[in-house]
Every structure is written in C-alpha cells, then in structure tokens.
Design an enzyme around this catalytic site. Structure first.
Site, PDB file in Angstrom:
ATOM      1  N   SER A 142       0.849  -1.197   0.000  1.00 35.24           N
ATOM      2  CA  SER A 142       0.000   0.000   0.000  1.00 35.24           C
ATOM      3  C   SER A 142       0.882   1.243   0.000  1.00 35.24           C
ATOM      4  CB  SER A 142      -0.884   0.005   1.259  1.00 35.24           C
ATOM      5  OG  SER A 142      -1.470   1.273   1.478  1.00 35.24           O
ATOM      6  N   TYR A 155      -1.333  -0.830  10.273  1.00 34.17           N
ATOM      7  CA  TYR A 155      -1.500  -1.279   8.882  1.00 34.17           C
ATOM      8  C   TYR A 155      -0.294  -0.882   8.035  1.00 34.17           C
ATOM      9  CZ  TYR A 155      -3.566  -1.496   4.181  1.00 34.17           C
ATOM     10  OH  TYR A 155      -3.831  -1.765   2.856  1.00 34.17           O
ATOM     11  N   LYS A 159       2.445  -3.311   6.030  1.00 34.77           N
ATOM     12  CA  LYS A 159       2.679  -3.258   4.591  1.00 34.77           C
ATOM     13  C   LYS A 159       4.148  -2.960   4.277  1.00 34.77           C
ATOM     14  CE  LYS A 159      -1.432  -4.237   3.125  1.00 34.77           C
ATOM     15  NZ  LYS A 159      -1.690  -5.477   2.365  1.00 34.77           N
TER      16      LYS A 159
END
Length: 253
Positions: A142, A155, A159
């Site tokens: 991402s 998160y 990633k």
C-alpha cells in the site's frame, strides 16, 4: 501448446484480488482463487468461469491459517501439479489512533498481513524451488508503507514489512529462480471504498492524474510483474497511485 501457468490468488473474492485473478486467467493461467467469505469465493469463481479461459478453483478460508495455506498448495498440486504464480493479496485494515490502539487489533493486523504473507510464501516457495522454472510471487502492499496516513500506524507498518520481505528473500530464493515483487496501490475504487459516497470525488482532487485507480489498473501491473515479461525484475515495489505519493496531500486537510 505451452503448459499453462498455475496461480494462487488470495483475497480474490472482489476488488483488486478478483481483477488480478481475472487478468491472470486472460493471460493463460489456471487459478486457485481464495477469499475468507465463502459466498464471495463462490460468486467470483462463477463469474470467472464465464470467461471461458483456463480453470478456476475456489478455496474459502483464512489465508493466514496453516490449514488454508496447506489446502491452497494441495489444490494446486492435486489439480495441476505445480505452483508458478502466487499473489498474497489478502489483508485487513483496522483503523485507530496510535495512542488508543488495542493489542488485539495490532496482533490481528500483523497476523493476517505479515504472518499470512510470510507463511504462504514459504509454502509456495518450497514447491517452486524444485520446479525447473522456479516461480513468481507478488505481495499487495500500500502507499501507506511509503507515506504517513492518519490512524493507520499498524496497517502501514505491516505493509512496509512485506515490502522488505520481498526484498530480503531475493537473497535466499533467487538461486531457485523464484522472483518476488510487491505492488503498492493508492486510492482505488473497490466495493469497500465506494461505500463512501465522497471517496471518488475526494481522491480525484488529491490524485495528480485526476482520478483514483480502478482495480483493473492495479491488475495490469500485477500481471506484468508475475509474467515472463518481468523475468529480470525481483525485490522491487511498484507504486500505483496516479502520482499521489509524489505530493501526498491528505484527505483530512
């Protein structure tokens, strides 16, 4: 006719994962398609079968669990005898302020995004290393692994970790002709994001190219990195964001 490649794609019931599976089928691969939700898996398989290209086999389950990982590999070997392409696309996003973020949410994000990617890659690589042509592995990262984004610390960390995994494993897997790369999508119009009525207009203003990505934009790049056309590319992350990370305006400003 050349022996078709065999692909495993996780998190492929809808959105980016489904489009990657579609593109691989159109490119001549047979596909093992996974999603956590059985209904999404079944619907995705039914839709892709209508393309009339290659074989599509569904496998519902948590792709971070050892049981589902084993089932995915066994399905590929039982039906096709090999694994040529792996797309670790499954992941979860649990928003939350860093100062209030719970241990439970943190561990779940890292379990699915990091451990799931790590151990499915390990299982596939154990098969690929004995294949004459090795294989190609792709992680879905991402843009949040490259630019700060509010309420996404865990998160983003997960990633960034899988991007480093793709780079780090070059040392161990290149001798077996196994390539590893990652894609880092930016704002993308999926079933999840379009539930926000302002998403498209907001990100059209923030994206230099004037619109958020469509799932097929991401799938085109994914299929290239998985293909023989990218046979000398490994350990890389390709950002697909319409230029957003070049200027990084926040949607919260």
């Amino acid at each position: 006719m050349k022996n078709p490649k065999v692909a495993i794609v996780t998190g492929a019931g809808q959105g980016i994962g489904l489009e990657i599976a579609r593109k691989l089928l159109e490119s001549g691969s047979n596909v093992i398609l996974n999603d956590l939700e059985k209904s999404l898996t079944e619907q995705a398989v039914a839709n892709l079968v209508q393309l009339g290209k290659g074989a599509v086999i569904g496998c519902s389950g948590d792709s971070a669990s050892q049981e589902t990982i084993q089932e995915l590999i066994e399905l590929a070997l039982t039906h096709f005898g090999k694994v040529d392409q792996l797309v670790c696309n499954a992941g979860i996003t649990l928003f939350g302020s860093f100062l209030d973020y719970s241990r439970e949410d943190f561990l779940e994000v890292t379990r699915v995004n990091q451990a799931g990617t790590f151990f499915l890659t390990q299982a596939a690589a154990r098969v690929m290393k004995d294949q004459p042509d090795g294989g190609s592995i792709l992680f879905t990262s991402s843009v949040t692994a490259h630019q700060s984004h509010e309420n996404l610390a865990a998160y983003a960390m997960s990633k960034a970790a899988i991007e480093m995994l793709a780079k780090n494993l070059v040392l161990e897997l290149a001798p077996y002709r196994i390539r590893l790369n990652a894609i880092a999508p930016g704002a993308t119009l999926t079933e999840r994001t379009t539930s926000d009525p302002d998403y498209a207009s907001t990100w059209s203003k923030l994206t230099p190219l004037g619109r958020p990505a469509r799932p097929e934009d991401i799938a085109e790049a994914a299929a290239f990195l998985l293909s023989d056309a990218a046979k000398h590319i490994t350990g890389q992350t390709l950002i697909i964001d319409g230029g957003w990370t070049s200027i990084s305006p926040s949607p919260y400003e």
